[in-house]
Design a protein around this motif. Structure first.
Motif, PDB file in Angstrom:
ATOM      1  N   ILE A 550       0.848  -1.388   0.052  1.00  0.00           N
ATOM      2  CA  ILE A 550      -0.067   0.047  -0.045  1.00  0.00           C
ATOM      3  C   ILE A 550       0.986   1.399   0.043  1.00  0.00           C
ATOM      4  O   ILE A 550       1.687   1.529   0.945  1.00  0.00           O
ATOM      5  CB  ILE A 550      -0.946  -0.137   1.170  1.00  0.00           C
ATOM      6  N   PHE A 552       0.737   5.426   0.237  1.00  0.00           N
ATOM      7  CA  PHE A 552      -0.069   6.556   0.244  1.00  0.00           C
ATOM      8  C   PHE A 552       0.358   7.804  -0.235  1.00  0.00           C
ATOM      9  O   PHE A 552      -0.101   8.905  -0.282  1.00  0.00           O
ATOM     10  CB  PHE A 552      -0.343   6.741   1.733  1.00  0.00           C
ATOM     11  N   GLN A 668     -10.537   1.753   1.886  1.00  0.00           N
ATOM     12  CA  GLN A 668     -10.460   2.245   3.398  1.00  0.00           C
ATOM     13  C   GLN A 668      -9.710   1.550   4.248  1.00  0.00           C
ATOM     14  O   GLN A 668      -9.260   1.820   5.303  1.00  0.00           O
ATOM     15  CB  GLN A 668     -11.889   2.266   3.699  1.00  0.00           C
ATOM     16  N   GLN A 669      -9.072   0.380   3.755  1.00  0.00           N
ATOM     17  CA  GLN A 669      -7.979  -0.427   4.444  1.00  0.00           C
ATOM     18  C   GLN A 669      -6.737   0.095   4.578  1.00  0.00           C
ATOM     19  O   GLN A 669      -6.190   0.870   3.700  1.00  0.00           O
ATOM     20  CB  GLN A 669      -8.023  -1.823   3.941  1.00  0.00           C
ATOM     21  N   LYS A 670      -6.039   0.000   5.801  1.00  0.00           N
ATOM     22  CA  LYS A 670      -4.920   0.804   6.164  1.00  0.00           C
ATOM     23  C   LYS A 670      -3.916  -0.123   6.300  1.00  0.00           C
ATOM     24  O   LYS A 670      -2.529   0.346   6.185  1.00  0.00           O
ATOM     25  CB  LYS A 670      -5.278   1.425   7.488  1.00  0.00           C
ATOM     26  N   ASN A 671      -3.892  -1.503   6.158  1.00  0.00           N
ATOM     27  CA  ASN A 671      -2.654  -2.357   6.346  1.00  0.00           C
ATOM     28  C   ASN A 671      -3.057  -3.658   5.319  1.00  0.00           C
ATOM     29  O   ASN A 671      -4.117  -3.681   4.816  1.00  0.00           O
ATOM     30  CB  ASN A 671      -2.533  -2.930   7.818  1.00  0.00           C
TER      31      ASN A 671
END
Length: 681
Positions: A550, A552, A668-671
């Motif tokens: 991921i 950002f 919306q997932q952060k990991n």
């Protein structure tokens, strides 16, 4: 009949509705309505001689056949003689050359005049043109006043002359036209041009190769003449071949083995000279088809077409598979009359569909390496129309009988094709002799038959064992007409499902928020239990959190692809050049790797180092702008080393972008762990 009248009658027989638009005929042949009426009178005189019903022009400006026994018309067309068929000057000259090539001695002017039903002076006038035509290929036409005319030439010059004749015929005639078939018979061509085309397509399918239309045409004409001359002149009757060092060697060797003929170094050199003369080379012209790349190209093409017509075509897996097979094997790119099934009832008109296919055809052309012809684009439209008809919610599920010749293998093959294209219930597959007995004891909606049969009260569609675009079009037309009847929801699975959804909606609306959450928790547990019991999805099998990244930060599309490839490299799936090759593919073919809304599937072909199958993912919640302004959030990297079928994987990845709700949940997932679970559950 003359050429134009014969061709119009042939087109009428080939047409699904046995009718043709008058305006289209006038435009195609650049004639007046008065001239067309003269042609129709000529057609009717021909039919009247055989005591058959005439063709008719109606007030709707259509030309249609009243005669129902089309096989009888075709049989009479196939065996017309030179008295029934009035040849043009050009046709007559080709016929004279064919006659001279097949004659071992002199042919008298008087005999030619009698055979062609013209005067001796007409043949004398034709002689000068024939002579000049032949001289261009070092073929001498000798004339002796006491004997007549004769051709003298070397075998290679004769073959060059034959190739030119059939190039001229290919440009001016339908392949199955009377005159085309007449010249093949006159020249004693035992292997038909249609057979050579089918064999060459089979070879291309085996080799996973594509050629431009021009090179395809030149190659099949050469092979057609080469094979027929070899079969006549090869006395050894034993197949022999050379070491396959080039694409040309491999091609001729393949045909030599299939037709049990010998191939010599001289044959290879002759083919080389022919290619050089026409400025092409099989080896450099051919493009190896990569199924993964072609799949992505087709999905992207359908996505762009779908956006224009406000319809999600790229999620129709039957449509994708049928187009993949059609383009990959060059099947049935043919000349036919395109008829949309009741276009006012479909979600899009023929004109709009034509416009959007034309607009987006460059997506396919860029990958294939050659422009799509009008017939190719219309074939694609037929596939899309079949998808529209197949997915119309108010159509009833139809029950069909499939009729085959004596061989049940043919029937099963036809059944497999029918099931691939249409959502029918197949009642049975029976040979032609058992149709009457079956229909007496069973009720069905219509018959699909590969043989000529007569059914009084049940509609019947006559098709080829290998379905053509005309066949698919004819089937979907009748399915559309018959399917719009009153349906019984309790009998149809799709309506049972809809009824269940309506009941569930009413049930959920009555629950308060807390009870609704509890209900969905139970549903999710049931789903996870089902997944564990039935096995992981293809996506879950190939992907794990260690293969997900991921980011950002804002990144370019090139960086997204390279990062996905870097994961595959670290997992030992690919070499160091894989990412760059995948980037070059996008630069060459465009945004074809965008296979669903917000999702790209990056891939490089077999020219890269690939050690084992692998899948990776780079997610960028900020969005990655691709070359044409498309925004992507998920970039999958995909490598395939073997021949494993990954169609199910593609379907699962495409489904991720099907709804905004699912994509919003994923982003919306952060990991990587929660992202993985969001993707596979």
């Amino acid at each position: 009949m003359r050429k134009r009248s014969t061709e119009i009658l042939e087109k009428l027989i080939l047409s699904n509705s046995k009718s043709l638009e008058v305006n289209k005929l006038i435009t195609t042949y650049r004639i007046s309505l008065k001239t067309l009426r003269t042609d129709v009178n000529e057609i009717n005189d021909f039919l009247a001689e055989a005591k058959m019903s005439p063709a008719k022009l109606n007030e709707k400006e259509q030309l249609f056949l009243l005669e129902k026994d089309f096989s009888k018309i075709q049989e009479r067309l196939d065996y017309m003689d030179t008295y029934s068929y009035k040849m043009s000057r050009e046709e007559r000259q080709i016929y004279i050359i064919a006659e001279l090539l097949m004659s071992e001695g002199y042919v008298t002017m008087q005999n030619l005049a009698k055979e062609l039903n013209v005067s001796r002076n007409t043949i004398l006038n034709d002689f000068e043109t024939v002579k000049d035509y032949c001289l261009a290929f070092q073929v001498n036409v000798m004339m002796k006043s006491s004997k007549g005319i004769k051709i003298e030439c070397e075998q290679k010059d004769k073959e060059n002359l034959l190739m030119q004749i059939f190039h001229d015929l290919e440009n001016d005639y339908m392949e199955k036209s009377f005159f085309h078939q007449l010249i093949q018979r006159k020249l004693d061509m035992n292997v038909s041009l249609e057979m050579v085309k089918n064999d060459f397509r089979e070879y291309m399918e085996e080799q996973h190769m594509l050629l431009s239309e021009r090179v395809f045409c030149y190659t099949i004409i050469y092979l057609f003449v080469f094979l027929n001359q070899k079969i006549k002149n090869d006395k050894s009757k034993a197949a022999s071949k050379l070491t396959g060092e080039t694409a040309s060697d491999n091609l001729l060797n393949w045909f030599a083995q299939k037709y049990e003929i010998s191939v010599t170094k001289s044959d290879i050199k002759s083919f080389g000279r022919y290619m050089k003369q026409h400025d092409f080379n099989i080896g450099s012209e051919q493009k190896e088809i990569n199924d993964v790349e072609l799949y992505g190209i087709i999905v992207y093409f359908l996505q762009m077409v779908g956006e224009d017509v406000n319809c999600s075509l790229q999620t129709d897996t039957v449509l994708i598979e049928s187009l993949l097979d059609h383009i990959r094997t060059l099947k049935n790119w043919e000349d036919y009359d395109f008829e949309m099934p009741l276009s006012d009832e479909l979600p899009i008109s023929k004109e709009i569909l034509e416009k959007t296919v034309e607009k987006n055809s460059n997506i396919l052309e860029r990958y294939l390496g050659y422009p799509l012809t009008k017939e190719m684009k219309e074939s694609i439209m037929i596939h899309i129309c079949a998808a529209f008809v197949r997915n119309l919610e108010y159509l009833n599920l139809l029950e069909v009988l499939i009729v085959c010749p004596g061989s049940m293998a043919t029937g099963k093959y036809l059944e497999a094709q029918i099931k691939n294209y249409f959502d029918f219930r197949v009642a049975d597959v029976v040979p032609g002799r058992k149709v009457e007995e079956f229909l007496k004891n069973n009720k069905i909606d219509f018959v699909i038959s590969a043989v000529n049969i007569k059914t009084e009260n049940i509609p019947c569609v006559k098709v080829h064992a290998q379905l053509t675009m005309n066949d698919i079009n004819a089937i979907q037309n009748i399915a559309f007409l018959l399917g719009r009847k009153e349906v019984k929801p309790e009998n149809e699975k799709r309506y049972v499902q809809q009824h269940f959804l309506d009941v569930m909606k009413t049930f959920l609306e009555k629950l308060d928020m807390e009870k609704r959450d509890e209900f969905f928790e139970d549903v999710y547990k049931l789903m996870e239990s089902k997944i564990q019991n039935t096995g992981k999805s293809m996506l879950a099998q190939m992907l794990d959190p260690s293969r997900i990244r991921i980011t950002f930060d804002k990144i370019t599309w090139e960086q997204g692809i390279l990062q996905a490839a870097d994961i595959l490299e670290k997992k030992g799936c690919v070499g160091t050049d894989y990412g760059q090759k995948a980037v070059e593919n996008v630069k060459e073919y465009g945004d074809y790797i965008i296979i669903s809304k917000g999702i790209a599937l990056a891939h490089a072909g077999k020219e890269s180092e690939i050690y084992k199958d692998g899948l990776s993912l780079v997610m960028c919640p900020e969005g990655i702008e691709f070359t044409e302004g498309n925004i992507v959030y998920l970039v999958f990297g995909f490598a395939v080393a073997g021949e494993k079928d990954y169609l199910k994987l593609f379907q699962e990845i495409i489904a991720l972008g099907k709804t905004q709700k699912k994509m919003k949940e994923i982003l919306q997932q952060k990991n990587v762990v929660s992202l993985y679970h969001s993707l596979v559950f």
